[in-house]
Design a protein around this motif. Structure first.
Motif, mmCIF file in Angstrom:
data_model
loop_
_atom_site.group_PDB
_atom_site.id
_atom_site.type_symbol
_atom_site.label_atom_id
_atom_site.label_comp_id
_atom_site.label_asym_id
_atom_site.label_seq_id
_atom_site.Cartn_x
_atom_site.Cartn_y
_atom_site.Cartn_z
ATOM 1 N N TYR A 186 -5.673 9.586 5.446
ATOM 2 C CA TYR A 186 -5.094 8.268 5.206
ATOM 3 C C TYR A 186 -3.732 8.182 5.884
ATOM 4 C CZ TYR A 186 -2.698 4.461 2.715
ATOM 5 O OH TYR A 186 -1.989 3.326 2.410
ATOM 6 N N GLU A 187 -3.467 7.002 6.447
ATOM 7 C CA GLU A 187 -2.129 6.744 6.982
ATOM 8 C C GLU A 187 -1.858 5.245 6.893
ATOM 9 O OE1 GLU A 187 -1.836 7.826 11.106
ATOM 10 O OE2 GLU A 187 -3.851 7.081 11.585
ATOM 11 N N LEU A 188 -0.580 4.917 6.783
ATOM 12 C CA LEU A 188 -0.137 3.526 6.704
ATOM 13 C C LEU A 188 0.606 3.191 7.979
ATOM 14 C CD1 LEU A 188 -0.014 1.052 4.780
ATOM 15 C CD2 LEU A 188 2.255 1.881 4.073
ATOM 16 N N ILE A 189 0.101 2.209 8.725
ATOM 17 C CA ILE A 189 0.701 1.818 10.000
ATOM 18 C C ILE A 189 0.975 0.320 9.970
ATOM 19 C CG2 ILE A 189 0.407 1.753 12.514
ATOM 20 C CD1 ILE A 189 -1.565 4.067 12.263
ATOM 21 N N LEU B 198 0.841 -1.190 0.000
ATOM 22 C CA LEU B 198 0.000 0.000 0.000
ATOM 23 C C LEU B 198 0.880 1.246 0.000
ATOM 24 C CD1 LEU B 198 -2.667 -1.136 2.620
ATOM 25 C CD2 LEU B 198 -3.069 -0.765 0.175
ATOM 26 N N PRO B 199 0.359 2.383 -0.480
ATOM 27 C CA PRO B 199 1.157 3.610 -0.504
ATOM 28 C C PRO B 199 1.333 4.201 0.894
ATOM 29 C CG PRO B 199 -1.077 4.078 -1.191
ATOM 30 C CD PRO B 199 -0.993 2.584 -1.044
ATOM 31 N N GLU B 200 2.391 4.975 1.061
ATOM 32 C CA GLU B 200 2.594 5.695 2.316
ATOM 33 C C GLU B 200 1.600 6.841 2.444
ATOM 34 O OE1 GLU B 200 4.642 5.179 4.841
ATOM 35 O OE2 GLU B 200 5.746 3.467 4.025
ATOM 36 N N LYS B 201 1.254 7.445 1.309
ATOM 37 C CA LYS B 201 0.300 8.551 1.307
ATOM 38 C C LYS B 201 -0.507 8.525 0.019
ATOM 39 C CE LYS B 201 4.239 11.460 0.052
ATOM 40 N NZ LYS B 201 5.047 12.620 0.441
ATOM 41 N N GLY C 136 2.001 -1.599 7.708
ATOM 42 C CA GLY C 136 1.499 -2.253 6.516
ATOM 43 C C GLY C 136 -0.007 -2.243 6.358
ATOM 44 N N VAL C 137 -0.716 -1.665 7.313
ATOM 45 C CA VAL C 137 -2.182 -1.599 7.263
ATOM 46 C C VAL C 137 -2.597 -0.171 6.892
ATOM 47 C CG1 VAL C 137 -4.342 -1.877 8.542
ATOM 48 C CG2 VAL C 137 -2.399 -3.403 8.996
ATOM 49 N N GLY C 138 -3.428 -0.039 5.857
ATOM 50 C CA GLY C 138 -3.932 1.275 5.470
ATOM 51 C C GLY C 138 -5.133 1.671 6.310
ATOM 52 N N HIS C 139 -5.135 2.902 6.765
ATOM 53 C CA HIS C 139 -6.251 3.439 7.552
ATOM 54 C C HIS C 139 -6.832 4.633 6.793
ATOM 55 C CE1 HIS C 139 -5.471 1.106 11.285
ATOM 56 N NE2 HIS C 139 -4.237 1.089 10.784
ATOM 57 N N LEU C 140 -8.063 4.473 6.337
ATOM 58 C CA LEU C 140 -8.735 5.490 5.537
ATOM 59 C C LEU C 140 -9.941 5.996 6.319
ATOM 60 C CD1 LEU C 140 -8.944 6.844 2.676
ATOM 61 C CD2 LEU C 140 -10.447 4.928 2.051
ATOM 62 N N ARG C 141 -10.019 7.310 6.475
ATOM 63 C CA ARG C 141 -11.097 7.880 7.304
ATOM 64 C C ARG C 141 -11.784 9.032 6.581
ATOM 65 N NH1 ARG C 141 -7.122 6.601 11.265
ATOM 66 N NH2 ARG C 141 -7.977 5.457 13.072
ATOM 67 N N GLY C 142 -13.094 9.130 6.835
ATOM 68 C CA GLY C 142 -13.881 10.254 6.350
ATOM 69 C C GLY C 142 -14.114 11.253 7.463
ATOM 70 N N SER C 143 -14.343 12.502 7.090
ATOM 71 C CA SER C 143 -14.632 13.553 8.067
ATOM 72 C C SER C 143 -16.134 13.665 8.288
ATOM 73 C CB SER C 143 -14.077 14.895 7.582
ATOM 74 O OG SER C 143 -12.679 14.827 7.413
ATOM 75 N N PRO C 144 -16.547 14.025 9.496
ATOM 76 C CA PRO C 144 -17.990 14.172 9.754
ATOM 77 C C PRO C 144 -18.468 15.568 9.383
ATOM 78 C CG PRO C 144 -16.780 14.526 11.773
ATOM 79 C CD PRO C 144 -15.754 14.204 10.726
ATOM 80 N N PRO C 145 -19.758 15.723 9.096
ATOM 81 C CA PRO C 145 -20.316 17.064 8.918
ATOM 82 C C PRO C 145 -20.545 17.718 10.274
ATOM 83 C CG PRO C 145 -22.055 15.451 8.771
ATOM 84 C CD PRO C 145 -20.775 14.675 8.965
ATOM 85 N N LYS C 146 -20.830 18.994 10.250
ATOM 86 C CA LYS C 146 -21.170 19.693 11.492
ATOM 87 C C LYS C 146 -22.385 19.022 12.130
ATOM 88 C CE LYS C 146 -22.335 24.265 13.315
ATOM 89 N NZ LYS C 146 -22.611 25.683 12.970
ATOM 90 N N ALA C 147 -22.340 18.887 13.431
ATOM 91 C CA ALA C 147 -23.396 18.235 14.223
ATOM 92 C C ALA C 147 -23.365 16.721 14.086
ATOM 93 C CB ALA C 147 -24.786 18.765 13.881
#
Length: 432
Positions: A399-402, A376-379, A404-415
Motif C-alpha cells: 500500500y502507498e498513498l500518492i 486515507l492513511p499514509e500506511k 491523496g490516492v491510495g494504491h493497494l496491491r496484491g502479490s502474485p503466486p509463483k508462475a
C-alpha cells in the motif's frame, strides 16, 4: 461523472529504470465514501443467517429452476419468480449433491452436467445484482450477494475438485458487483461483513476426498488378496487403457508393464516395497509379475497423491510453496495421469481469498477516512481494525498513498508473475 471504473483490460505498470521488464496488472479504480461501520456492526452480512434458513436440500431446488428454463427452449433470462426460488434454495440448510453412489461406480467417467448449471444460475443472479447496485437498492443487493455466495458455498460441498473450482468461479462472479456497490454513494461499510465470511471461503476437503474415491473406483478390480487370472488382468488393463486415454496418457498399460517386467530387479524391488506396506510375502509369491507391478504402481500413486494433498490445509502461501517442492519421480509412474493438479486448484482458491482480503482492506480504508476527516492513511499500520495478510505471500498487502490516492496491491503466486489477474491494483479515492 463515473464514480468507479473497473479496468478489465490488462494495463502495464510503468517500468523502473531502462530495460526493466514490464509487469501486467488489473487496475480497479474506486471512488468511495468515507463511511463508518454500521450500528450494530453486523447489521449487514454476506451469507444467510440461521434465522433466514429453512430445512431442506437446496441442490434439487437450484437445478429445478434451470431445468424449467431449459425445457422452454429459450435463451431468455430467468424470470423474477424463478430467481426468487433460487433465493429460497440458497437459504436451505442441508446441501446434498446425491452423487456418492455414482462417484463410487463411475470413477473418472462421472458426468457432471449439474455443475455447469450452477454457473448459469450465478450469471443470472449477477445481472440482478448489478441492476440493484445501479439503482442503489443496497438492501436488495446485499440479499442477492447472500444468495450468490451461498450458492458458491453449496457448490463447495460437491465431492470433486471440479466442483470446488466452479464454487470459486461463482464466488468470483459476485465480487465485481460488490466492488460496484462499494463505489456507489451511500453504500454501507461492509468491513465487518467481509470479516465474518468463512476462511477459506471455498473449502476443498470434500473435493480432495472425492479424488481419492475416484481412483479407488478405477482400481477396484486390482486384487491385493488373491492371485488374478490372465483374463482378469487383461480386462483390468483394457479398462485402464480406456481411462488413461481420457487422461491423454501415451504408453499403453501392457507396454509399460512389459518393459518393467523384463528386469527382475524391478520385480524384486516391487515385492520388497509391497511387503513393507503390509502385504504378506507368501501371498505375493503367488501373484504374477503384472499383478505385482500394478500393485506397486497403485502404491506409488497413493504416495505421490498424499505428498501433495497433505499440504492443502495449510495457509495458501505455505501450501503452494510445499506443493511446488514435492519431487517429481524420474520415471513417469503408470498412474501419474490420475494425479490432480492440486497446485492449480489451490492457487485458484487462494486467488479468491486474496480478492476478499483486498475488499476488506478497501472497507478498512473507508473506516479510517471516516474517522480522519476524509483522509486515507499514509500506511496500513495506521488503520485501527485488523487486516488480513496477502494469502500469496503471508505478508501485509502493498500500500502507498500518492497525492491523496491510495494504491493497494496484491502479490502474485509463483508462475503468476506475468498474469494480470494475479496483479490486482486498487486505486482508491475518497469522494469529496
Amino acid at each position: 461523472m463515473t464514480e468507479m471504473l473497473v479496468s478489465c483490460a490488462v494495463v502495464i505498470a510503468s517500468a523502473v529504470g531502462s530495460g526493466a521488464p514490464q509487469q501486467p496488472e488489473t487496475l480497479i479504480r474506486l471512488t468511495v465514501d468515507a463511511t463508518r461501520a454500521p450500528k450494530p456492526a453486523l447489521k449487514y452480512l454476506l451469507l444467510p443467517e440461521i434465522g433466514e434458513m429453512t430445512q431442506g436440500n437446496p441442490i434439487p431446488n437450484y437445478l429445478k429452476c434451470v431445468l424449467d428454463q431449459d425445457s422452454k427452449g429459450t435463451d431468455e433470462p430467468l424470470s423474477r419468480l424463478a430467481l426468487k426460488q433460487v433465493d429460497r434454495a440458497a437459504r436451505m440448510d442441508k446441501p446434498d449433491w446425491q452423487i456418492l453412489p455414482k462417484l463410487k461406480t463411475d470413477g473418472v467417467s462421472l458426468l457432471l452436467p449439474d455443475v455447469q448449471k450452477m454457473r448459469q444460475l450465478a450469471n443470472e443472479l449477477n445481472g440482478r445484482f448489478r441492476d440493484e447496485v445501479a439503482l442503489r437498492r443496497f438492501d436488495d443487493a446485499i440479499a442477492t450477494a447472500k444468495t450468490m455466495l451461498a450458492l458458491a458455498r453449496h457448490m463447495g460441498e460437491h465431492p470433486t475438485l471440479i466442483g470446488g473450482l466452479v464454487a470459486v468461479a461463482i464466488a468470483t462472479v459476485a465480487i465485481a458487483p460488490l466492488e460496484e456497490m462499494i463505489g456507489q454513494p451511500g453504500c454501507p461499510n461492509l468491513y465487518w461483513a467481509l470479516t465474518a465470511l468463512p476462511h477459506p471461503f471455498v473449502p476443498l476437503d470434500k473435493g480432495l476426498e472425492g479424488e481419492r474415491v475416484f481412483v479407488g473406483t478405477e482400481l477396484r478390480e486390482l486384487d491385493d488378496t488373491n492371485p488374478m487370472t490372465a483374463a482378469q488382468l487383461r480386462k483390468l488393463m483394457t479398462h485402464l487403457d480406456r481411462v488413461r486415454e481420457i487422461q491423454r496418457n501415451e504408453k499403453k498399460t501392457g507396454e509399460w508393464l512389459a518393459e518393467r517386467a523384463k528386469d527382475e530387479k524391478n520385480l524384486v524391488t516391487a515385492r520388497v516395497r509391497l511387503r513393507e506396506h503390509g502385504l504378506r510375502a507368501d501371498r505375493l509369491a503367488l501373484f504374477s509379475p503384472y499383478q505385482v507391478l500394478l500393485l506397486e504402481a497403485k502404491l506409488d500413486y497413493e504416495i505421490q497423491r498424499d505428498e501433495t494433498m497433505k499440504y492443502a490445509p495449510l495457509p495458501t502461501w505455505e501450501a503452494l510453496a510445499y506443493i511446488d517442492k514435492v519431487p517429481v519421480p524420474k520415471d513417469t509412474p503408470l498412474f501419474s495421469s490420475f494425479l490432480s493438479s492440486l497446485y492449480s486448484v489451490r492457487r485458484a482458491q487462494g486467488r479468491l481469498e486474496q480478492r476478499f482480503a483486498l475488499l476488506r482492506h478497501v472497507e478498512a480504508l473507508r473506516l479510517h477516512a471516516a474517522e480522519h476527516g476524509g483522509k486515507l492513511p499514509e500506511k496500513l499500520s495506521e488503520v485501527a481494525v485488523p487486516l488480513p495478510v496477502d494469502p500469496f505471500s503471508g505478508k501485509p498487502f502493498r500500500y502507498e498513498l500518492i497525492d491523496g490516492v491510495g494504491h493497494l496491491r496484491g502479490s502474485p503466486p509463483k508462475a503468476g508473475e506475468q498474469n494480470a489477474v494475479y496483479h490486482m491494483h486498487y486505486e482508491i479515492i475518497i469522494r469529496k
